[in-house]
Design a protein around this motif. Structure first.
Motif, PDB file in Angstrom:
ATOM      1  N   LYS A  58       0.920  -1.098   0.001  1.00  0.00           N
ATOM      2  CA  LYS A  58      -0.094  -0.019   0.177  1.00  0.00           C
ATOM      3  C   LYS A  58       0.833   1.315  -0.009  1.00  0.00           C
ATOM      4  O   LYS A  58       2.079   1.241   0.553  1.00  0.00           O
ATOM      5  CB  LYS A  58      -0.896  -0.116   1.110  1.00  0.00           C
ATOM      6  CG  LYS A  58      -1.911  -1.291   1.031  1.00  0.00           C
ATOM      7  CD  LYS A  58      -2.683  -1.358   2.090  1.00  0.00           C
ATOM      8  CE  LYS A  58      -3.828  -2.684   2.102  1.00  0.00           C
ATOM      9  NZ  LYS A  58      -3.900  -3.158   3.084  1.00  0.00           N
ATOM     10  N   SER A  59       0.292   2.282  -0.630  1.00  0.00           N
ATOM     11  CA  SER A  59       1.217   3.463  -0.707  1.00  0.00           C
ATOM     12  C   SER A  59       1.827   4.156   0.656  1.00  0.00           C
ATOM     13  O   SER A  59       2.772   4.672   0.421  1.00  0.00           O
ATOM     14  CB  SER A  59       0.203   4.628  -1.337  1.00  0.00           C
ATOM     15  OG  SER A  59      -0.889   4.914  -0.963  1.00  0.00           O
ATOM     16  N   LEU A  60       1.021   3.956   1.834  1.00  0.00           N
ATOM     17  CA  LEU A  60       1.449   4.530   2.961  1.00  0.00           C
ATOM     18  C   LEU A  60       2.064   3.537   3.853  1.00  0.00           C
ATOM     19  O   LEU A  60       2.495   4.023   4.863  1.00  0.00           O
ATOM     20  CB  LEU A  60       0.326   4.908   3.627  1.00  0.00           C
ATOM     21  CG  LEU A  60      -0.426   6.207   3.241  1.00  0.00           C
ATOM     22  CD1 LEU A  60      -1.686   6.830   4.049  1.00  0.00           C
ATOM     23  CD2 LEU A  60       0.420   7.299   3.015  1.00  0.00           C
ATOM     24  N   ASP A  61       2.489   2.359   3.331  1.00  0.00           N
ATOM     25  CA  ASP A  61       3.083   1.404   4.404  1.00  0.00           C
ATOM     26  C   ASP A  61       4.424   1.988   4.670  1.00  0.00           C
ATOM     27  O   ASP A  61       4.590   1.804   5.878  1.00  0.00           O
ATOM     28  CB  ASP A  61       3.271   0.029   3.477  1.00  0.00           C
ATOM     29  CG  ASP A  61       2.029  -0.825   3.644  1.00  0.00           C
ATOM     30  OD1 ASP A  61       0.953  -0.450   4.350  1.00  0.00           O
ATOM     31  OD2 ASP A  61       2.103  -1.690   2.694  1.00  0.00           O
ATOM     32  N   GLN A  62       5.078   2.587   3.922  1.00  0.00           N
ATOM     33  CA  GLN A  62       6.297   2.867   4.557  1.00  0.00           C
ATOM     34  C   GLN A  62       6.425   4.274   5.319  1.00  0.00           C
ATOM     35  O   GLN A  62       7.466   4.552   5.991  1.00  0.00           O
ATOM     36  CB  GLN A  62       7.487   3.266   3.074  1.00  0.00           C
ATOM     37  CG  GLN A  62       6.825   4.014   2.213  1.00  0.00           C
ATOM     38  CD  GLN A  62       7.593   4.267   0.995  1.00  0.00           C
ATOM     39  OE1 GLN A  62       8.829   4.094   0.750  1.00  0.00           O
ATOM     40  NE2 GLN A  62       7.317   4.877   0.094  1.00  0.00           N
ATOM     41  N   TYR A  63       5.300   4.838   5.459  1.00  0.00           N
ATOM     42  CA  TYR A  63       5.071   5.867   6.183  1.00  0.00           C
ATOM     43  C   TYR A  63       4.286   5.757   7.487  1.00  0.00           C
ATOM     44  O   TYR A  63       4.070   6.552   8.314  1.00  0.00           O
ATOM     45  CB  TYR A  63       4.576   7.366   5.450  1.00  0.00           C
ATOM     46  CG  TYR A  63       5.259   7.465   4.036  1.00  0.00           C
ATOM     47  CD1 TYR A  63       6.546   7.856   4.210  1.00  0.00           C
ATOM     48  CD2 TYR A  63       4.726   7.225   2.917  1.00  0.00           C
ATOM     49  CE1 TYR A  63       7.451   8.178   3.124  1.00  0.00           C
ATOM     50  CE2 TYR A  63       5.338   7.327   1.807  1.00  0.00           C
ATOM     51  CZ  TYR A  63       6.900   7.931   1.857  1.00  0.00           C
ATOM     52  OH  TYR A  63       7.383   8.244   0.683  1.00  0.00           O
ATOM     53  N   ARG A  64       3.606   4.590   7.440  1.00  0.00           N
ATOM     54  CA  ARG A  64       2.832   4.255   8.730  1.00  0.00           C
ATOM     55  C   ARG A  64       3.152   4.528  10.175  1.00  0.00           C
ATOM     56  O   ARG A  64       2.567   5.176  10.779  1.00  0.00           O
ATOM     57  CB  ARG A  64       2.425   2.763   8.525  1.00  0.00           C
ATOM     58  CG  ARG A  64       1.176   2.271   9.294  1.00  0.00           C
ATOM     59  CD  ARG A  64       0.550   1.002   8.989  1.00  0.00           C
ATOM     60  NE  ARG A  64       0.138   0.973   7.614  1.00  0.00           N
ATOM     61  CZ  ARG A  64      -0.954   1.225   7.142  1.00  0.00           C
ATOM     62  NH1 ARG A  64      -2.030   1.851   7.875  1.00  0.00           N
ATOM     63  NH2 ARG A  64      -1.305   1.106   5.680  1.00  0.00           N
ATOM     64  N   LEU A  93       4.528  12.806  -2.660  1.00  0.00           N
ATOM     65  CA  LEU A  93       3.736  11.434  -2.474  1.00  0.00           C
ATOM     66  C   LEU A  93       2.418  12.078  -2.960  1.00  0.00           C
ATOM     67  O   LEU A  93       1.618  12.985  -2.686  1.00  0.00           O
ATOM     68  CB  LEU A  93       3.589  11.511  -0.782  1.00  0.00           C
ATOM     69  CG  LEU A  93       2.825  10.329  -0.237  1.00  0.00           C
ATOM     70  CD1 LEU A  93       3.525   9.265  -0.756  1.00  0.00           C
ATOM     71  CD2 LEU A  93       2.702  10.504   1.186  1.00  0.00           C
ATOM     72  N   VAL A  95      -1.006  10.628  -2.541  1.00  0.00           N
ATOM     73  CA  VAL A  95      -1.747   9.903  -1.779  1.00  0.00           C
ATOM     74  C   VAL A  95      -3.164  10.725  -1.513  1.00  0.00           C
ATOM     75  O   VAL A  95      -3.030  11.683  -1.308  1.00  0.00           O
ATOM     76  CB  VAL A  95      -1.359   9.245  -0.335  1.00  0.00           C
ATOM     77  CG1 VAL A  95      -2.333   8.772   0.630  1.00  0.00           C
ATOM     78  CG2 VAL A  95      -0.136   8.592  -0.553  1.00  0.00           C
ATOM     79  N   THR A  99      -7.337   8.595   2.288  1.00  0.00           N
ATOM     80  CA  THR A  99      -6.625   7.429   2.667  1.00  0.00           C
ATOM     81  C   THR A  99      -6.037   8.022   3.870  1.00  0.00           C
ATOM     82  O   THR A  99      -6.026   7.139   4.880  1.00  0.00           O
ATOM     83  CB  THR A  99      -5.492   7.234   1.726  1.00  0.00           C
ATOM     84  OG1 THR A  99      -5.941   6.833   0.218  1.00  0.00           O
ATOM     85  CG2 THR A  99      -4.516   6.148   2.000  1.00  0.00           C
TER      86      THR A  99
END
Length: 118
Positions: A58-64, A93, A95, A99
């Motif tokens: 998912k696009s936010l996985d690395q910023y979660r 980014l 997103v 989201t």
């Protein structure tokens, strides 16, 4: 990813073009028309494969972790401000705001709800 039950209802209600319209199915099941179209276009093996692999990147996985840290520190931080902080860190980014709202709501943030005009 929707449950098999919803996917089968979509396909049954459409009945290969002889049943309800896409708009009517979406209204009946409470899903978007795009969701209805997506599952009508997919064949059973494709749906099965997607169901078996729900952990897609998912696009936010690395910023979660970064976002969750901000939400823990500032539980009343709005989703808009959270998005601004993320865009300050990662300007390119792409997103959707929705989201971020979903992520904030899943972490118990009540200010993440969009403003409703009455």
């Amino acid at each position: 990813m929707k449950d098999w039950i919803v996917i089968h209802k979509i396909k049954a209600l459409h009945d290969n073009g002889n049943g309800l319209s896409i708009r009517a199915i979406a209204r009946e099941l409470g899903v978007s028309r795009n969701t209805v179209r997506k599952y009508l276009d997919m064949n059973e093996p494709a749906v099965d494969q997607q169901q078996q692999n729900p952990e897609r990147l998912k696009s936010l996985d690395q910023y979660r972790d970064y976002l969750q840290l901000w939400l823990q520190r500032y539980p009343n931080l709005s989703a808009v401000k959270l998005m601004r902080r993320l865009r300050d860190q990662v300007p390119d980014l792409a997103v959707p705001d929705r989201t971020i709202r979903r992520l904030a709501l899943n972490n118990g943030n009540t200010r993440a709800e969009p403003c409703r005009i009455k």
